[in-house]
Design an enzyme around this catalytic site. Structure first.
Site, PDB file in Angstrom:
ATOM      1  N   ASN A 270       0.834  -1.207   0.000  1.00  0.00           N
ATOM      2  CA  ASN A 270       0.000   0.000   0.000  1.00  0.00           C
ATOM      3  C   ASN A 270       0.867   1.255   0.000  1.00  0.00           C
ATOM      4  OD1 ASN A 270      -2.238  -1.843   0.787  1.00  0.00           O
ATOM      5  ND2 ASN A 270      -1.039  -1.913   2.678  1.00  0.00           N
ATOM      6  N   GLU A 303       8.441  -5.051  -1.006  1.00  0.00           N
ATOM      7  CA  GLU A 303       7.311  -4.111  -0.870  1.00  0.00           C
ATOM      8  C   GLU A 303       7.772  -2.688  -1.161  1.00  0.00           C
ATOM      9  OE1 GLU A 303       4.694  -5.709  -0.889  1.00  0.00           O
ATOM     10  OE2 GLU A 303       5.481  -7.601  -0.115  1.00  0.00           O
TER      11      GLU A 303
END
Ligand code: B3K
Ligand code: ZN
Length: 904
Positions: A270, A303
């Protein structure tokens, strides 16, 4: 969650662009565990005439809707969609749609959308979880700017986080408070995140390449603060690595990582608010192994790297998933390799750095072969860019990730590092801020390098592992060596009935030729001029079904070193003799292929032993393998990490794949016999390796120290196989005196797997010592689920007993994986017990999990993918178990797709 809808297949060819754009969105979220209210205000513009506005939503209660302030009455969702008719019909017309909905995070056990874990709120939106939070154009090609207002009880949820920058905070009446977050970058809904609860953080301020200050935070529960240092260091290393290697800088002022104990996968990228499974954040010397430390570095890197490859440039549709995943796995693999090489270079020299890189490559290729090759040969086989799916969550596969990374690596192999970098630069120049396709990536690579990569596109459209059959012929009269390569790749998975005519792949095939002294020959292809500085490894462009390459100036018959550094995800067939393999193992200048030679030797031996066992003969161990490994263990000029890799025998699951009809019991016996034989014959060398590779001083997880511990612990595992009292004593001493988890676990697993007398006491001690640490208790469950069976005590009995343990729960994915997945996927000999008990257990657990968490259940369901490959009794029992699951009246779409495809 029970679903009864019928199977719907989504096809890539049906893609159409969205009919509306979302110019910006403001979310107001009042967090209450059982009843969270979401007000979603979207500024939208119609971009295509004639199409209705259809929003996706799941499990939402609609409480109100307005268009440009006017209430819409009688609005009702139908199934999982909400259609709004009262919107402008003209292209270019803008309007504001406001929707108010309620959801129930406390009851959300799927861990998709907004859910509660240990009293705190978390989200997971990829792939299609945002629709469980509000009605939306929940597709990756709809990107917009988010402003998020979070409100919650201040006492219960003191920390309120979302993507981007914190722009305002205030207290509200009745003990609530509010935080407003704004993310300046357009993003698709799958990158939305919020976190709320009792969390604390460590933070650092760093300067990025252009001198801007960045705030980095790692958020965890208070008791875990002491286990965050390594994640923070990994983040800092990742940021600097991406600047150095790809010229990519962190774009936000603030970057946060949050750890959560209940999470379906590893972590999630995210924007500015990465959410991680605790397993990939929390570590200290006492509780995490070297492998855990390395995994954390790699997942934190992965990530973080998504911020550019995935977030700034995202996927047009979910069929393009490998655009971001294959590329980002490649980037995290390169990052880990560079970090290991850096540690090795500091401790040793350039050769040590090369060896450290090879170790990382070996580990990655092992995963590919053990997990991806079987997938690519089974009922779920699909191209790196699939053409259809029923449930997208089932396509977060080793093919999309790991084979996808190999495909990206092949660009680099074909274009060189600089050429690859040029392609990356052009990719960002063209597509920053957009949602694009795998073809766009390929076009950037081709255009930046003036290369035609049309044929290379077949790696995205054709499934299956190509087989390359190699023949070599030396002509003593002309001093030439002719290499003939043939490739084949049969239709697999859903290709089988599709009528596909598969075409040859563009394979970068790296080779070397080794002379009888073990030295590399200079390589000159027919027609080329002699070079003053000839190369000794060449990448052949292998593009046809059959192709011949003629090398000049080859005075004597060489030994070919094929597919150096595993330059393409293929299977190589070449009739190496045992003598050639032992020679290659000792001399190849390509460390990957030295390892590969050892694996071929061990695989050949093991498969012969399996045949012996099946025919009722005593399995014979090839002395050539024993002597080759003796030389490796004793060769202190080789790095410990590399020697450890050489000592890892091919896995039982890998051997099963190599057989026409898999026989897990015979495979297990063969492998165990070989381990015992090696342990006895190499006892002195193993003992020496054990004693010489102790790591003194404070614990450090760097690749060099980790390599020593790995070699020491694999040696211990072998030594204990002999059941000699000295070896058992070593294990007990190491267990009791361990100052880090790698050593404690190394000793414990040696004792557990060999049923050493001290094992029960050690297991009990381990539990008591770490009872409060969920991640360590996962190890305790997992170790017991993977243990070999003992006389009269099959491992399944232990697993069933452990399911009744107070610390066991199906609701926590890590815990479910530690016991159930470890048994079903990590213990083939016991899982495939002749009486079919393992399969009955599997069916039971798939159904039990499906009612709680379909994604986790669908993963477990895949344990039976390869059922057709097994001996008839097992095959039939597996088919029965699959049918039992398939016949269940209320399966999730996730599980139904997996068992449906397995049985098709
Ligand atoms: N992108 C996520 C995976 C999401 C899985 C959804 N079922 C993690 C990663 O690959 O980085
Ligand atoms: Zn990823």
């Amino acid at each position: 969650m029970l679903r009864t809808d019928t199977a719907v297949t989504i096809y890539r060819k049906d893609y159409t662009a969205p009919a509306f754009r979302i110019d910006e969105v403001a979310l107001e979220i009042d967090l209450v565990p059982e009843r969270t209210r979401v007000v979603n205000r979207m500024r939208m513009t119609r971009t295509d005439a004639g199409k209705p506005l259809v929003l996706a939503g799941e499990g939402l209660e609609l409480a109100g809707a307005t268009v440009d302030g006017k209430a819409l009455s009688g609005l009702q969702a139908s199934g999982d969609t909400l259609t709004i008719d009262a919107v402008p019909a003209d292209v270019g017309a803008s309007f504001t749609l406001e929707l108010t909905t309620y959801c129930n995070p406390a009851a959300n056990s799927s861990l998709m959308g907004l859910y509660v874990s240990n009293g705190n709120f978390f989200t997971q939106c990829e792939a299609e979880g945002f629709r469980k939070i509000t009605y939306f154009l929940d597709r990756p090609d709809v990107m917009t700017v988010y402003t998020v207002t979070l409100r919650a009880s201040k006492a219960d949820y003191p920390v309120l986080l979302s993507n981007g920058n914190l722009v305002a905070e205030r207290d509200l009446p009745d003990g609530r408070h509010e935080a407003v977050w704004h993310d300046p970058f357009k993003k698709p809904s799958y990158l939305f995140a919020l976190v709320a609860g009792k969390l604390e953080c460590i933070e650092e301020r760093i300067q990025s390449a252009s001198g801007k200050e960045k705030l980095l935070q790692v958020w965890v529960e208070a008791q875990d603060l002491g286990k965050t240092r390594h994640a923070m260091d990994s983040l800092i290393h990742s940021i600097h690595w991406d600047e150095r290697r790809f010229g990519l800088e962190l774009d936000l002022d603030r970057f946060m990582i949050v750890a959560v104990g209940d999470f379906n996968m590893g972590a999630m990228e995210n924007k500015g608010l990465n959410i991680f499974n605790t397993k990939y954040v929390l570590a200290n010397a006492e509780t995490a192994t070297d492998v855990d430390f390395a995994n954390i570095e790699s997942v934190v890197g992965h990530e973080y790297f998504h911020n550019w490859t995935g977030n700034r440039v995202t996927c047009r549709d979910w069929f393009q998933l490998s655009l971001k995943e294959g590329l980002t796995v490649f980037r995290d693999q390169e990052f880990s390799a560079d970090m290991a090489a850096q540690a090795a270079a500091q401790a040793g020299n350039e050769a040590a750095a090369a060896s450290a890189r090879a170790v990382k490559r070996i580990e990655d290729v092992r995963v590919l072969r053990q997990a991806q090759f079987p997938e690519d040969a089974g009922p779920m086989a699909h191209p790196v860019r699939p053409d259809s799916y029923e449930e997208i969550n089932n396509f977060y596969t080793v093919t999309v990730y790991e084979k996808g990374a190999e495909v990206v690596r092949m660009y680099q192999t074909l274009l060189g590092r600089d050429g690859f970098r040029k392609g990356m630069d052009l990719y960002f120049q063209r597509h920053d801020g957009h949602a694009v396709t795998c073809d766009d990536f390929r076009a950037a690579m081709a255009d930046a390098n003036g290369r035609d990569l049309t044929q290379f596109g077949r790696w995205y459209s054709q499934a299956g592992t190509p087989v390359v059959a190699v023949e070599g012929h030396h002509d003593a009269a002309t001093h030439t060596y002719t290499l003939t390569l043939r490739q084949r790749c049969e239709p697999v998975g859903i290709e089988v009935n599709s009528g596909i005519q598969k075409q040859p792949f563009h394979i970068p095939f790296a080779i070397g030729l080794i002379d009888k002294n073990g030295r590399d020959l200079p390589l000159r292809l027919r027609g080329e001029a002699a070079s003053p500085s000839p190369v000794t490894t060449r990448v052949l462009d292998f593009t046809e079904t059959k192709q011949t390459f003629v090398f000049e100036d080859v005075a004597e018959a060489p030994l070919p070193s094929l597919l150096r550094n595993f330059s393409a995800p293929v299977i190589v067939e070449y009739g190496y003799t045992t003598e050639q393999l032992t020679f290659q193992l000792a001399h190849d200048s390509d460390p990957f292929n030295r390892w590969e030679a050892g694996q071929r030797l061990a695989t050949d031996t093991l498969l012969r032993m399996v045949t012996d066992i099946q025919h009722g003969h005593a399995p014979a161990v090839d002395p050539a393998l024993v002597e080759a490994l003796r030389a490796v263990v004793a060769d202190t000029s080789l790095d410990p990490a590399f020697r450890e890799q050489m000592l890892i025998l091919p896995a039982e699951s890998y051997l099963a794949e190599r057989m026409d009809v898999a026989d897990p019991a015979a495979i297990h016996t063969a492998r165990r016999t070989l381990r015992r034989t090696l342990a006895e014959k190499l006892n002195a060398e193993l003992l020496r390796a054990y004693h010489y590779n102790q790591t003194e001083g404070p614990y450090s997880p760097d690749a060099v120290s980790a390599g020593k511990r790995a070699l020491k612990n694999i040696a211990l595992g072998y030594l204990v196989e002999t059941e000699a009292s000295e070896a058992l004593a070593l294990a007990e001493q190491q267990y009791a005196g361990a100052t880090n988890m790698t050593d404690r676990m190394g000793a414990l697993s040696a004792m557990v797997n060999s049923y050493a007398p001290g094992r029960e006491a050690a297991l009990a001690d381990f539990y008591t010592r770490f009872a409060d640490d969920a991640l360590v208790i996962d190890k305790w469950f997992s170790l017991q689920a993977m243990q070999p069976g003992a006389a009269g005590k099959p491992t399944l009995a232990t697993v069933r007993a452990l399911m009744a343990h107070p610390a066991f729960t199906l609701r926590n994915p890590n815990r479910a994986r530690s016991l159930i997945f470890s048994f079903c996927s990590g213990n083939p000999a016991q899982f495939h017990a002749a009486d079919g008990s393992g399969y009955a257990f599997w069916a039971e657990q798939v159904l039990a999990l499906d009612a709680i968490n379909p994604q986790v259940s669908a993963r477990l369901a895949r344990a039976l993918d390869r059922w057709r490959k097994y001996v008839p009794t097992l095959r039939d029992a597996m088919q029965d178990a699959l049918k039992r699951v398939a016949a269940h009246p209320s399966l999730s779409r996730d599980v139904r797709e997996i068992v449906g495809k397995a049985l098709a």
